[in-house]
Design a protein around this motif. Structure first.
Motif, short mmCIF file in Angstrom:
data_model
loop_
_atom_site.label_atom_id
_atom_site.label_comp_id
_atom_site.label_asym_id
_atom_site.label_seq_id
_atom_site.Cartn_x
_atom_site.Cartn_y
_atom_site.Cartn_z
N ARG A 156 0.87 -1.19 0.00
CA ARG A 156 0.00 0.00 0.00
C ARG A 156 0.90 1.23 0.00
O ARG A 156 1.11 1.87 1.02
CB ARG A 156 -0.92 0.00 1.22
CG ARG A 156 -1.90 -1.16 1.29
CD ARG A 156 -2.99 -1.03 0.24
NE ARG A 156 -4.08 -1.97 0.47
CZ ARG A 156 -4.09 -3.22 0.03
NH1 ARG A 156 -3.04 -3.70 -0.65
NH2 ARG A 156 -5.13 -4.01 0.28
N ARG A 157 1.40 1.59 -1.18
CA ARG A 157 2.40 2.65 -1.27
C ARG A 157 1.84 4.03 -0.97
O ARG A 157 2.60 4.98 -0.71
CB ARG A 157 3.06 2.64 -2.65
CG ARG A 157 3.86 1.35 -2.89
CD ARG A 157 4.74 1.45 -4.12
NE ARG A 157 5.48 0.22 -4.35
CZ ARG A 157 6.64 -0.08 -3.76
NH1 ARG A 157 7.19 0.77 -2.91
NH2 ARG A 157 7.25 -1.21 -4.02
N ASP A 158 0.51 4.17 -0.98
CA ASP A 158 -0.08 5.46 -0.66
C ASP A 158 -0.47 5.56 0.82
O ASP A 158 -1.02 6.58 1.25
CB ASP A 158 -1.31 5.72 -1.53
CG ASP A 158 -2.35 4.62 -1.40
OD1 ASP A 158 -2.02 3.53 -0.88
OD2 ASP A 158 -3.51 4.84 -1.82
N ALA A 159 -0.18 4.53 1.61
CA ALA A 159 -0.52 4.54 3.03
C ALA A 159 0.60 5.19 3.84
O ALA A 159 1.78 5.10 3.51
CB ALA A 159 -0.76 3.12 3.53
N GLN A 160 0.20 5.84 4.93
CA GLN A 160 1.15 6.35 5.92
C GLN A 160 1.38 5.23 6.93
O GLN A 160 0.45 4.79 7.61
CB GLN A 160 0.60 7.58 6.62
CG GLN A 160 1.50 8.09 7.75
CD GLN A 160 0.78 9.05 8.68
OE1 GLN A 160 -0.44 9.11 8.71
NE2 GLN A 160 1.55 9.77 9.47
N VAL A 161 2.62 4.75 7.04
CA VAL A 161 2.92 3.60 7.89
C VAL A 161 3.87 4.04 9.01
O VAL A 161 4.97 4.55 8.75
CB VAL A 161 3.58 2.46 7.09
CG1 VAL A 161 3.83 1.25 7.99
CG2 VAL A 161 2.70 2.06 5.90
#
Length: 316
Positions: A156-161
């Protein structure tokens, strides 16, 4: 550049070289590691897998003089009598490369990596494949080497992790591993569970320590009678921080007693009612069996690796 920044940069550069050289190493359990080394009368590294995977001592001639000096300056290798030894270990998982603590992991702030890491990664991947809700904000509690955070960040490259831990060494290694993976959406943060982070999450993941450890090592000691305390605390503190549709994915271990599951019995009251939907299953019925010989496990008949997934259906 500070000493720590120099060390982190040295570790990052080493990781890049290992990746370029197609380095591969799957880390086994400590007992398997010990048995492999016991086959050798005098373990001595012959290649990079022996040095950075099997944590074998090595002769200085294995590296160019300048290269060895740079590794020593970065704190990556140290003298071991007339030989040398790496202070870190490198493992591969799902095409990613992770730096973690060298074998044996005896120090209180050791950062562990092993078969649990591989099972945890598969559990997260399976959840993400079945998840149709948006995953915008994620936290990996007790991130260790950053396995969970990086698996999510890649999918999920658009998620803030967020990768959080109370162990400064774990945070440093997670940061290096994230940069090595090109995971710009991962941020490391010092936090005791969720105490230092605000807001709600679409996904909370955790692979906490779950053993009764007399040495109280951070990566291993889960607290409580049989190592269950931290896992229960994570469930208790994570559930109120889930968005509607958000999930907690917890990988942990349970010491089974007389055919019963004390962790599941303790967590069931938190899951009652219709606020949450949940699943629970054993991923491996028998792990770390050698621990049953140690004090504190006299009543336990086996230790199982389990997965608890909880999804918030509605506001409480």
């Amino acid at each position: 550049m500070s000493v720590q920044q120099n060390a982190d940069q040295g570790l990052l550069e080493l990781g890049k070289r290992l990746l370029a050289g197609h380095y591969r190493f799957v880390t086994p359990t400590p007992l398997t590691h010990q048995r492999v080394l016991q086959r050798l009368a005098t373990p001595l590294a012959r290649d990079l897998r022996d040095v950075f995977g099997w944590s074998m001592p090595f002769d200085h001639r294995l590296f160019a003089t300048e290269g060895l000096a740079a590794l020593e300056q970065a704190g990556i290798v140290e003298r071991d009598g007339s030989l040398w030894r790496s202070t870190v270990r490198w493992s591969t998982l799902e095409g990613l490369l992770f730096a973690h603590s060298a074998y044996p992991t005896t120090q209180a702030d050791s950062v562990f990596f092993g078969p649990d890491s591989y099972r945890f990664a598969r559990l997260i991947e399976a959840h993400l494949q079945q998840c149709f809700e948006p995953v915008r904000r994620v936290v990996d509690i007790g991130c260790g080497a950053g396995v969970g955070a990086l698996i999510v960040a890649r999918a999920r490259r658009d998620a803030q992790v967020l990768a959080v831990d109370i162990n400064p060494r774990a945070l440093r290694l997670s940061a290096v591993n994230a940069e090595l993976a090109g995971a710009s959406n991962v941020t490391v943060y010092h936090s005791d569970v969720l105490g230092s982070v605000e807001g709600a999450f679409d996904l909370i993941i955790a692979n906490p320590p779950y053993m009764n450890d007399s040495q109280h090592r951070a990566y291993r000691d889960g607290g409580g009678a049989l190592g269950e305390a931290l896992s229960l605390r994570i469930v208790r503190e994570a559930l109120p921080r889930l968005h509607v549709g958000g999930s907690l994915v917890l990988y942990t271990g349970v010491a089974m007693v007389a055919g019963s599951d004390p962790f599941l019995e303790a967590v069931l009251p938190m899951l009652s009612g219709d606020t949450f939907a949940w699943t629970y299953r054993e991923l491996d019925p028998d792990v770390f069996g050698e621990e049953l010989l140690k004090p504190g496990y006299e009543r336990a008949e086996r230790i199982a690796a389990v997965a608890l997934t909880v999804t918030r259906r509605r506001e409480a």
